[in-house]
Design a protein around this motif. Structure first.
Motif, PDB file in Angstrom:
ATOM      1  N   ARG A 149       1.001  -1.449   0.108  1.00  0.00           N
ATOM      2  CA  ARG A 149      -0.014  -0.149   0.091  1.00  0.00           C
ATOM      3  C   ARG A 149       0.870   1.467  -0.113  1.00  0.00           C
ATOM      4  N   GLU A 150       2.011   1.191   0.623  1.00  0.00           N
ATOM      5  CA  GLU A 150       2.878   2.393   0.730  1.00  0.00           C
ATOM      6  C   GLU A 150       3.678   2.452  -0.430  1.00  0.00           C
ATOM      7  N   GLN A 151       3.803   1.441  -1.257  1.00  0.00           N
ATOM      8  CA  GLN A 151       4.906   1.483  -2.462  1.00  0.00           C
ATOM      9  C   GLN A 151       4.215   1.584  -3.940  1.00  0.00           C
ATOM     10  N   VAL A 152       2.916   1.164  -3.791  1.00  0.00           N
ATOM     11  CA  VAL A 152       2.019   1.047  -5.070  1.00  0.00           C
ATOM     12  C   VAL A 152       1.095   2.111  -5.065  1.00  0.00           C
ATOM     13  N   PRO A 153       1.005   3.201  -5.529  1.00  0.00           N
ATOM     14  CA  PRO A 153       0.003   4.113  -5.516  1.00  0.00           C
ATOM     15  C   PRO A 153      -1.375   3.451  -5.817  1.00  0.00           C
ATOM     16  N   ALA A 154      -1.483   2.629  -6.709  1.00  0.00           N
ATOM     17  CA  ALA A 154      -2.730   2.038  -7.098  1.00  0.00           C
ATOM     18  C   ALA A 154      -3.628   1.158  -5.935  1.00  0.00           C
ATOM     19  N   LEU A 155      -2.799   0.944  -5.301  1.00  0.00           N
ATOM     20  CA  LEU A 155      -3.162  -0.009  -4.000  1.00  0.00           C
ATOM     21  C   LEU A 155      -3.490   0.931  -2.671  1.00  0.00           C
ATOM     22  N   ALA A 156      -3.176   2.191  -2.880  1.00  0.00           N
ATOM     23  CA  ALA A 156      -3.311   3.159  -1.461  1.00  0.00           C
ATOM     24  C   ALA A 156      -4.768   3.540  -1.274  1.00  0.00           C
ATOM     25  N   GLY A 157      -5.663   3.491  -2.237  1.00  0.00           N
ATOM     26  CA  GLY A 157      -6.828   4.138  -2.140  1.00  0.00           C
ATOM     27  C   GLY A 157      -7.890   3.273  -1.377  1.00  0.00           C
ATOM     28  N   ARG A 158      -9.134   3.943  -1.359  1.00  0.00           N
ATOM     29  CA  ARG A 158     -10.214   3.385  -0.675  1.00  0.00           C
ATOM     30  C   ARG A 158     -11.562   3.317  -1.540  1.00  0.00           C
ATOM     31  N   LEU A 159     -12.331   2.510  -1.462  1.00  0.00           N
ATOM     32  CA  LEU A 159     -13.504   2.321  -2.279  1.00  0.00           C
ATOM     33  C   LEU A 159     -14.862   2.235  -1.519  1.00  0.00           C
ATOM     34  N   ASP A 160     -15.604   3.167  -1.915  1.00  0.00           N
ATOM     35  CA  ASP A 160     -16.882   3.475  -1.049  1.00  0.00           C
ATOM     36  C   ASP A 160     -18.256   2.824  -2.095  1.00  0.00           C
TER      37      ASP A 160
END
Length: 391
Positions: A149-160
């Motif tokens: 999550r820290e190193q790959v921006p595509a994994l850092a978000g959230r899904l509402d």
């Protein structure tokens, strides 16, 4: 047509699942093969299910086959459930049960990403996230979800999703995308950064973990391989049992049964079951045995229709979503559950009268499990009503 009674079904279970003390299995690989796969939704289940079937088992023995020898591998598959597979059975799952789940999950995630306003093209968005994650793992090696999550921006978000509804909320993206890559067989839960009863996997590329990968079997061949293994473990079973266990369709089940040349048998209650062609002969009973099985044990979760071993105790031993809690077995039937006291001592809770011989053997198993756990209390998110009953 051969008839297989409930009594014989329980005898088959006792012989083939390594539960009777005289019939326990020699090592973790043999025990896993005997059960086809092991449930791994809760990490402790793998260790406790193997302990129930292997004398003298050590935590290090399980760690060795999972993380060093890698003869047993975790794979998301049937019914979106995490299992431990014998390594040679993975291509069957990749081409059938896992592929079916992967298709459904990717379509859902892409749709939800659009609905949440993350993108106008969910499929393209998911493809980019998958590619970025795989490229990073290829360069960086094994990483925990937190590190990714820290190193790959595509994994850092959230899904509402479905905000305002009981099943909705705001959820991190990383578990969804990592789960998608895992069910597709691209990545795998590698070394555990936590203790054996916790799940903190270091994600790694499947090709790095296993080396040269065999190709996934075609869908029909994959289902046939899984059904053949299931029949060897759980047969006889019905089409409905197999459809539920595979998370598939009746058509896929019937095609697989034809492929393995399964034989029809009649069961108590007038239903039709299936066995492998070499498994028609009568199976004799074992000496009476006792066993204590963990949450989501593969024996308890092997069939959809469970009356022949549950005897009406299902509501006390399963939660509302169909997840099995701990179970106590006497001579092929579930007669209660087990819990631990504050000091980690295993206690059996009976739901029916059990003869003195059965109570004594259940106490032997309780002492055996208490000694193996060495004071470690194992928690669960799937306690059954019987486990939660105050005493």
């Amino acid at each position: 047509m051969r008839h297989i009674s409930d009594t014989e079904r329980r005898a088959r279970l006792g012989r083939r699942h390594g539960l009777a003390p005289a019939l326990r299995l020699p090592d973790p690989e043999a025990a896993t093969r005997a059960m086809t796969v092991l449930h791994a939704t809760e990490p402790a289940t793998v260790y406790l299910a193997l302990h129930a079937r292997v004398d003298g088992l050590r935590v290090e023995d399980v760690d060795r086959v999972l993380y060093d020898d890698r003869t047993l591998v975790k794979q998301l598959a049937m019914r979106r459930t995490l299992f431990v597979f014998p390594r040679d059975l993975l291509p069957a799952a990749w081409g059938s049960a896992s592929a079916r789940v992967a298709t459904a999950l990717s379509a859902r995630l892409a749709k939800e990403a659009v609905q949440a306003g993350l993108t106008d093209d969910g499929a393209a968005w998911l493809a980019r996230a998958r590619a970025a994650t795989l490229a990073h793992l290829a360069a960086a090696g094994a990483l925990t979800a937190a590190e990714l999550r820290e190193q790959v921006p595509a994994l850092a978000g959230r899904l509402d999703t479905a905000l305002g509804k009981p099943y909705g909320g705001s959820f991190p993206l990383a578990p969804r995308i990592l789960g998608q890559l895992a069910v597709e067989g691209h990545i795998v839960r590698g070394h555990n950064a936590g203790s054996w009863w916790t799940s903190r996997p270091r994600w790694t590329l499947m090709r790095s973990w296993l080396g040269d990968l065999p190709a996934a079997l075609p869908e029909g061949a994959g289902y046939a391989a899984l059904v053949g293994r299931w029949l060897a473990t759980f047969g006889p079973g019905t089409v409905e049992d197999l459809q539920w266990w595979l998370g598939s369709t009746k058509g896929a089940v019937r095609s697989a049964l034809a492929e393995v040349r399964a034989v029809e048998v009649t069961l108590d209650g007038g239903t039709t079951g299936w066995v492998l062609p070499e498994d028609v002969d009568e199976v004799p009973a074992t000496e009476p045995w006792a066993a204590l099985l963990p949450v989501l044990d593969p024996t308890v979760m092997g069939w959809k229709s469970r009356d022949f071993y549950l005897a009406g105790h299902g509501p006390a031993l399963f939660d509302r979503n169909g997840n099995a809690g701990t179970t106590a077995w006497w001579d092929g039937r579930v007669v209660g559950c087990w819990v631990q006291d504050p000091d980690g001592v295993v206690e059996v809770r009976l739901l029916e009268e059990v003869p003195a011989e059965g109570r004594a053997l259940l106490e032997v198993e309780a002492q055996r499990l208490t000694e193996w756990l060495q004071g470690r209390r194992v928690s669960t998110v799937y306690p059954s009503p019987a486990m939660k009953e105050p005493r």
